[in-house]
Design an enzyme around this catalytic site. Structure first.
Site, PDB file in Angstrom:
ATOM      1  N   GLU A  55      32.923  24.071  43.134  1.00 39.88           N
ATOM      2  CA  GLU A  55      32.578  24.305  44.543  1.00 39.88           C
ATOM      3  C   GLU A  55      33.523  23.605  45.514  1.00 39.88           C
ATOM      4  O   GLU A  55      33.919  22.461  45.293  1.00 39.88           O
ATOM      5  CB  GLU A  55      31.146  23.838  44.789  1.00 39.88           C
ATOM      6  CG  GLU A  55      30.587  24.224  46.151  1.00 39.88           C
ATOM      7  CD  GLU A  55      29.069  24.210  46.144  1.00 39.88           C
ATOM      8  OE1 GLU A  55      28.482  25.234  45.748  1.00 39.88           O
ATOM      9  OE2 GLU A  55      28.485  23.185  46.510  1.00 39.88           O
ATOM     10  N   GLU A 165      18.559  31.339  43.069  1.00 42.18           N
ATOM     11  CA  GLU A 165      18.335  29.911  42.894  1.00 42.18           C
ATOM     12  C   GLU A 165      16.851  29.577  43.009  1.00 42.18           C
ATOM     13  O   GLU A 165      16.202  29.919  43.988  1.00 42.18           O
ATOM     14  CB  GLU A 165      19.127  29.136  43.947  1.00 42.18           C
ATOM     15  CG  GLU A 165      18.914  27.636  43.891  1.00 42.18           C
ATOM     16  CD  GLU A 165      19.769  26.921  44.915  1.00 42.18           C
ATOM     17  OE1 GLU A 165      21.005  27.001  44.803  1.00 42.18           O
ATOM     18  OE2 GLU A 165      19.201  26.299  45.839  1.00 42.18           O
ATOM     19  N   ASN A 185      18.194  24.692  40.538  1.00 40.09           N
ATOM     20  CA  ASN A 185      18.761  23.610  41.337  1.00 40.09           C
ATOM     21  C   ASN A 185      18.060  22.301  41.000  1.00 40.09           C
ATOM     22  O   ASN A 185      16.857  22.168  41.189  1.00 40.09           O
ATOM     23  CB  ASN A 185      18.620  23.918  42.831  1.00 40.09           C
ATOM     24  CG  ASN A 185      19.528  23.058  43.688  1.00 40.09           C
ATOM     25  OD1 ASN A 185      19.955  21.989  43.273  1.00 40.09           O
ATOM     26  ND2 ASN A 185      19.833  23.520  44.887  1.00 40.09           N
ATOM     27  N   GLU A 215      22.483  23.720  38.519  1.00 37.81           N
ATOM     28  CA  GLU A 215      23.110  23.421  39.807  1.00 37.81           C
ATOM     29  C   GLU A 215      22.764  22.008  40.265  1.00 37.81           C
ATOM     30  O   GLU A 215      21.617  21.587  40.176  1.00 37.81           O
ATOM     31  CB  GLU A 215      22.622  24.396  40.883  1.00 37.81           C
ATOM     32  CG  GLU A 215      22.830  25.868  40.571  1.00 37.81           C
ATOM     33  CD  GLU A 215      22.218  26.735  41.649  1.00 37.81           C
ATOM     34  OE1 GLU A 215      22.102  26.293  42.802  1.00 37.81           O
ATOM     35  OE2 GLU A 215      21.847  27.869  41.341  1.00 37.81           O
ATOM     36  N   SER A 216      23.749  21.312  40.783  1.00 40.40           N
ATOM     37  CA  SER A 216      23.597  20.001  41.438  1.00 40.40           C
ATOM     38  C   SER A 216      23.321  18.859  40.451  1.00 40.40           C
ATOM     39  O   SER A 216      22.726  19.060  39.388  1.00 40.40           O
ATOM     40  CB  SER A 216      22.471  20.029  42.480  1.00 40.40           C
ATOM     41  OG  SER A 216      22.721  20.994  43.477  1.00 40.40           O
TER      42      SER A 216
END
Length: 263
Positions: A55, A165, A185, A215-216
């Site tokens: 990203e 998401e 997420n 994610e994250s």
């Protein structure tokens, strides 16, 4: 209002204003609108690729300025060169310091690009197509299941793939036939707390025919190993690279370590 509610309220006003300035008829005349899209699904299923969605993000509401010196072409070219499976480019200006122009510049790379934004309207999907995106993000926390289905179908008709998401069990109901890629997420969008264990537990309830993205909160290769064992095919990482003085070098080192563990 939590931060997500604030962002969505602002986004709805922003989209209405943008559509008045640049109607859909102009978007479809874009030079990028008719380019053949690249499939994130295919790239993620390619076992020789890293699975990393790298990203480009300048700032966030929770972290403030992350990196306002990095140049989008330089960083995304390095991401591509060193093995990213996909690029994620923030296009929200007000909260994340991004722009549509960032994604247009990143289009020099021949890998899938995810338009990372807060999609609330079909107009934004047409806009994503017009700036060279291959994939759009739909966030379950700010959409009803019916709205996800409508927007996902619209995207698919434009040959765009959808990353849905989710971050809690209630949002499993947002998964539909046109959301083939589901991201979990690890960061709660309302509180911004991170918990990978909750996400792994949630991933077990995602239908087996969906491709799973983590994610994250991914800061090391050990965490990627944990997610791989839980059936994840993709790993969206931004802050870990962008917070470094040189995101390109940080990404290259990360992939080098990842490849070493896979031998």
């Amino acid at each position: 209002m939590n931060i997500l509610d604030t962002i969505i309220a602002h986004k709805k006003i922003e989209v209405a204003q943008t559509e008045l300035q640049t109607p859909v008829q102009e978007l479809v005349q874009s030079a990028l609108y008719n380019r053949p899209t690249l499939s994130l699904k295919q790239f993620l299923l390619d076992e020789i690729k890293t699975g990393i969605i790298a990203e480009f993000k300048r700032q966030s509401p929770s972290r403030g300025i992350i990196n306002d010196k990095a140049e989008v072409v330089e960083v995304t070219k390095a991401y591509t060169q060193y093995g990213a499976s996909c690029l994620s480019v923030l296009t929200d200006q007000h909260f994340f310091g991004g722009s549509n122009n960032d994604l247009i510049k990143a289009r020099v790379n021949n890998i899938p690009i995810l338009r990372k934004d807060f999609i609330v309207d079909e107009y934004q999907i047409t806009e994503a197509k017009s700036i060279g995106a291959d994939v759009i993000l739909l966030i379950a926390a700010c959409l009803t299941p019916q709205r996800v289905e409508e927007l996902a179908r619209f995207a698919k008709n434009l040959q765009l793939e959808v990353l849905l998401e989710i971050h809690c069990e209630e949002e499993l109901q947002h998964i539909c036939s046109d959301t083939e890629i589901v991201g979990v997420n690890n960061r709660d969008l309302k509180t911004f707390t991170v918990d990978i264990n909750r996400s792994i537990a949630l991933s077990k309830k995602i239908p087996a025919d969906k491709i799973k993205i983590a994610e994250s909160g991914i800061n090391d290769i050990e965490t990627i190993g944990i997610f791989k064992n839980a059936g994840f095919k993709g790993f969206l990482i931004g802050e870990n690279f962008m917070k470094q003085p040189d995101p390109a070098i940080a990404f290259a080192h990360f992939v080098q370590q990842l490849n070493a563990t896979n031998k």
